[in-house]
Scaffold this motif. Sequence first.
Motif, PDB file in Angstrom:
ATOM      1  N   SER A 141      44.697  78.067  14.699  1.00 11.57           N
ATOM      2  CA  SER A 141      43.722  76.981  14.633  1.00 11.57           C
ATOM      3  C   SER A 141      43.668  76.206  15.942  1.00 11.57           C
ATOM      4  O   SER A 141      42.586  75.889  16.450  1.00 11.57           O
ATOM      5  CB  SER A 141      44.070  76.042  13.477  1.00 11.57           C
ATOM      6  OG  SER A 141      43.191  74.949  13.432  1.00 11.57           O
ATOM      7  N   GLN A 142      44.820  75.918  16.515  1.00 10.49           N
ATOM      8  CA  GLN A 142      44.871  75.191  17.781  1.00 10.49           C
ATOM      9  C   GLN A 142      44.275  76.016  18.916  1.00 10.49           C
ATOM     10  O   GLN A 142      43.569  75.490  19.779  1.00 10.49           O
ATOM     11  CB  GLN A 142      46.303  74.790  18.114  1.00 10.49           C
ATOM     12  CG  GLN A 142      46.825  73.685  17.218  1.00 10.49           C
ATOM     13  CD  GLN A 142      48.269  73.330  17.515  1.00 10.49           C
ATOM     14  OE1 GLN A 142      48.968  74.040  18.233  1.00 10.49           O
ATOM     15  NE2 GLN A 142      48.737  72.232  16.959  1.00 10.49           N
ATOM     16  N   LEU A 143      44.543  77.313  18.933  1.00 14.91           N
ATOM     17  CA  LEU A 143      43.967  78.182  19.957  1.00 14.91           C
ATOM     18  C   LEU A 143      42.451  78.242  19.845  1.00 14.91           C
ATOM     19  O   LEU A 143      41.743  78.225  20.857  1.00 14.91           O
ATOM     20  CB  LEU A 143      44.561  79.589  19.864  1.00 14.91           C
ATOM     21  CG  LEU A 143      45.987  79.746  20.373  1.00 14.91           C
ATOM     22  CD1 LEU A 143      46.520  81.139  20.056  1.00 14.91           C
ATOM     23  CD2 LEU A 143      46.051  79.477  21.872  1.00 14.91           C
ATOM     24  N   LYS A 144      41.929  78.294  18.616  1.00 13.96           N
ATOM     25  CA  LYS A 144      40.479  78.304  18.417  1.00 13.96           C
ATOM     26  C   LYS A 144      39.859  77.010  18.926  1.00 13.96           C
ATOM     27  O   LYS A 144      38.807  77.024  19.569  1.00 13.96           O
ATOM     28  CB  LYS A 144      40.136  78.503  16.944  1.00 13.96           C
ATOM     29  CG  LYS A 144      40.375  79.915  16.460  1.00 13.96           C
ATOM     30  CD  LYS A 144      40.084  80.030  14.974  1.00 13.96           C
ATOM     31  CE  LYS A 144      40.490  81.393  14.450  1.00 13.96           C
ATOM     32  NZ  LYS A 144      40.281  81.516  13.011  1.00 13.96           N
ATOM     33  N   GLN A 145      40.509  75.876  18.648  1.00 12.25           N
ATOM     34  CA  GLN A 145      40.001  74.587  19.130  1.00 12.25           C
ATOM     35  C   GLN A 145      40.007  74.546  20.656  1.00 12.25           C
ATOM     36  O   GLN A 145      39.044  74.077  21.282  1.00 12.25           O
ATOM     37  CB  GLN A 145      40.845  73.438  18.577  1.00 12.25           C
ATOM     38  CG  GLN A 145      40.652  73.181  17.118  1.00 12.25           C
ATOM     39  CD  GLN A 145      41.602  72.105  16.594  1.00 12.25           C
ATOM     40  OE1 GLN A 145      42.431  71.587  17.314  1.00 12.25           O
ATOM     41  NE2 GLN A 145      41.471  71.789  15.311  1.00 12.25           N
ATOM     42  N   TYR A 191      39.923  77.135  22.758  1.00 14.09           N
ATOM     43  CA  TYR A 191      38.914  78.067  23.256  1.00 14.09           C
ATOM     44  C   TYR A 191      37.528  77.451  23.158  1.00 14.09           C
ATOM     45  O   TYR A 191      36.727  77.551  24.086  1.00 14.09           O
ATOM     46  CB  TYR A 191      38.973  79.381  22.472  1.00 14.09           C
ATOM     47  CG  TYR A 191      37.941  80.373  22.924  1.00 14.09           C
ATOM     48  CD1 TYR A 191      38.140  81.131  24.070  1.00 14.09           C
ATOM     49  CD2 TYR A 191      36.751  80.542  22.230  1.00 14.09           C
ATOM     50  CE1 TYR A 191      37.190  82.037  24.504  1.00 14.09           C
ATOM     51  CE2 TYR A 191      35.794  81.446  22.656  1.00 14.09           C
ATOM     52  CZ  TYR A 191      36.021  82.187  23.794  1.00 14.09           C
ATOM     53  OH  TYR A 191      35.071  83.071  24.213  1.00 14.09           O
ATOM     54  N   THR A 192      37.232  76.795  22.055  1.00  8.22           N
ATOM     55  CA  THR A 192      35.934  76.161  21.872  1.00  8.22           C
ATOM     56  C   THR A 192      35.712  75.080  22.924  1.00  8.22           C
ATOM     57  O   THR A 192      34.620  74.972  23.496  1.00  8.22           O
ATOM     58  CB  THR A 192      35.814  75.563  20.458  1.00  8.22           C
ATOM     59  OG1 THR A 192      35.942  76.628  19.503  1.00  8.22           O
ATOM     60  CG2 THR A 192      34.477  74.883  20.254  1.00  8.22           C
ATOM     61  N   SER A 193      36.735  74.299  23.220  1.00  8.15           N
ATOM     62  CA  SER A 193      36.581  73.241  24.226  1.00  8.15           C
ATOM     63  C   SER A 193      36.353  73.839  25.615  1.00  8.15           C
ATOM     64  O   SER A 193      35.539  73.326  26.384  1.00  8.15           O
ATOM     65  CB  SER A 193      37.786  72.306  24.220  1.00  8.15           C
ATOM     66  OG  SER A 193      38.927  72.941  24.748  1.00  8.15           O
ATOM     67  N   VAL A 194      37.049  74.916  25.941  1.00 11.67           N
ATOM     68  CA  VAL A 194      36.871  75.568  27.238  1.00 11.67           C
ATOM     69  C   VAL A 194      35.477  76.186  27.314  1.00 11.67           C
ATOM     70  O   VAL A 194      34.806  76.115  28.346  1.00 11.67           O
ATOM     71  CB  VAL A 194      37.955  76.646  27.472  1.00 11.67           C
ATOM     72  CG1 VAL A 194      37.635  77.523  28.676  1.00 11.67           C
ATOM     73  CG2 VAL A 194      39.319  75.995  27.631  1.00 11.67           C
ATOM     74  N   GLU A 195      35.036  76.771  26.221  1.00  9.41           N
ATOM     75  CA  GLU A 195      33.729  77.412  26.157  1.00  9.41           C
ATOM     76  C   GLU A 195      32.599  76.407  26.403  1.00  9.41           C
ATOM     77  O   GLU A 195      31.552  76.753  26.949  1.00  9.41           O
ATOM     78  CB  GLU A 195      33.586  78.041  24.768  1.00  9.41           C
ATOM     79  CG  GLU A 195      32.466  78.992  24.588  1.00  9.41           C
ATOM     80  CD  GLU A 195      32.511  79.627  23.209  1.00  9.41           C
ATOM     81  OE1 GLU A 195      32.240  80.816  23.131  1.00  9.41           O
ATOM     82  OE2 GLU A 195      32.797  78.930  22.216  1.00  9.41           O
ATOM     83  N   GLN A 196      32.809  75.160  26.038  1.00 10.84           N
ATOM     84  CA  GLN A 196      31.785  74.134  26.171  1.00 10.84           C
ATOM     85  C   GLN A 196      31.798  73.444  27.534  1.00 10.84           C
ATOM     86  O   GLN A 196      30.896  72.668  27.842  1.00 10.84           O
ATOM     87  CB  GLN A 196      31.943  73.092  25.052  1.00 10.84           C
ATOM     88  CG  GLN A 196      31.653  73.660  23.688  1.00 10.84           C
ATOM     89  CD  GLN A 196      31.977  72.689  22.571  1.00 10.84           C
ATOM     90  OE1 GLN A 196      32.520  71.625  22.791  1.00 10.84           O
ATOM     91  NE2 GLN A 196      31.650  73.076  21.358  1.00 10.84           N
ATOM     92  N   GLU A 197      32.790  73.742  28.373  1.00  9.92           N
ATOM     93  CA  GLU A 197      32.854  73.138  29.699  1.00  9.92           C
ATOM     94  C   GLU A 197      31.726  73.692  30.569  1.00  9.92           C
ATOM     95  O   GLU A 197      31.358  74.854  30.457  1.00  9.92           O
ATOM     96  CB  GLU A 197      34.198  73.440  30.366  1.00  9.92           C
ATOM     97  CG  GLU A 197      35.362  72.716  29.735  1.00  9.92           C
ATOM     98  CD  GLU A 197      36.675  73.016  30.418  1.00  9.92           C
ATOM     99  OE1 GLU A 197      36.692  73.687  31.473  1.00  9.92           O
ATOM    100  OE2 GLU A 197      37.707  72.582  29.887  1.00  9.92           O
ATOM    101  N   PRO A 198      31.187  72.861  31.451  1.00  8.47           N
ATOM    102  CA  PRO A 198      30.132  73.350  32.344  1.00  8.47           C
ATOM    103  C   PRO A 198      30.678  74.358  33.359  1.00  8.47           C
ATOM    104  O   PRO A 198      31.853  74.308  33.728  1.00  8.47           O
ATOM    105  CB  PRO A 198      29.642  72.083  33.048  1.00  8.47           C
ATOM    106  CG  PRO A 198      30.764  71.120  32.939  1.00  8.47           C
ATOM    107  CD  PRO A 198      31.506  71.460  31.668  1.00  8.47           C
ATOM    108  N   ILE A 199      29.814  75.263  33.801  1.00  5.33           N
ATOM    109  CA  ILE A 199      30.200  76.237  34.819  1.00  5.33           C
ATOM    110  C   ILE A 199      30.186  75.532  36.173  1.00  5.33           C
ATOM    111  O   ILE A 199      29.206  74.868  36.512  1.00  5.33           O
ATOM    112  CB  ILE A 199      29.232  77.434  34.815  1.00  5.33           C
ATOM    113  CG1 ILE A 199      29.271  78.131  33.448  1.00  5.33           C
ATOM    114  CG2 ILE A 199      29.585  78.420  35.926  1.00  5.33           C
ATOM    115  CD1 ILE A 199      28.226  79.201  33.264  1.00  5.33           C
TER     116      ILE A 199
END
Length: 65
Positions: free
Chosen positions: A27-31, A33-41
């Motif tokens: 669960s923590q890894l999914k959270q 990953y989601t936060s990293v995925e939402q970071e701007p390029i």
Amino acid sequence: MIDRDDNGGSQNRGARSDLGSTDAIASQLKQYYTSVEQEPIPDNLLNLLEKLDAAERSGGSNGAN
């Protein structure tokens, strides 16, 4: 956790708690990953990608041959 019974055998009594720990880590890894995925390029990465696209459109070689 493995406990010995009176007959010298072993039982895996901690299996349920291990699964709970695994679920919590997942669960923590999914959270994360989601936060990293939402970071701007970053802009410098976007610039490099634009240069690569331009080179491919112009038929340039990327040096991989």
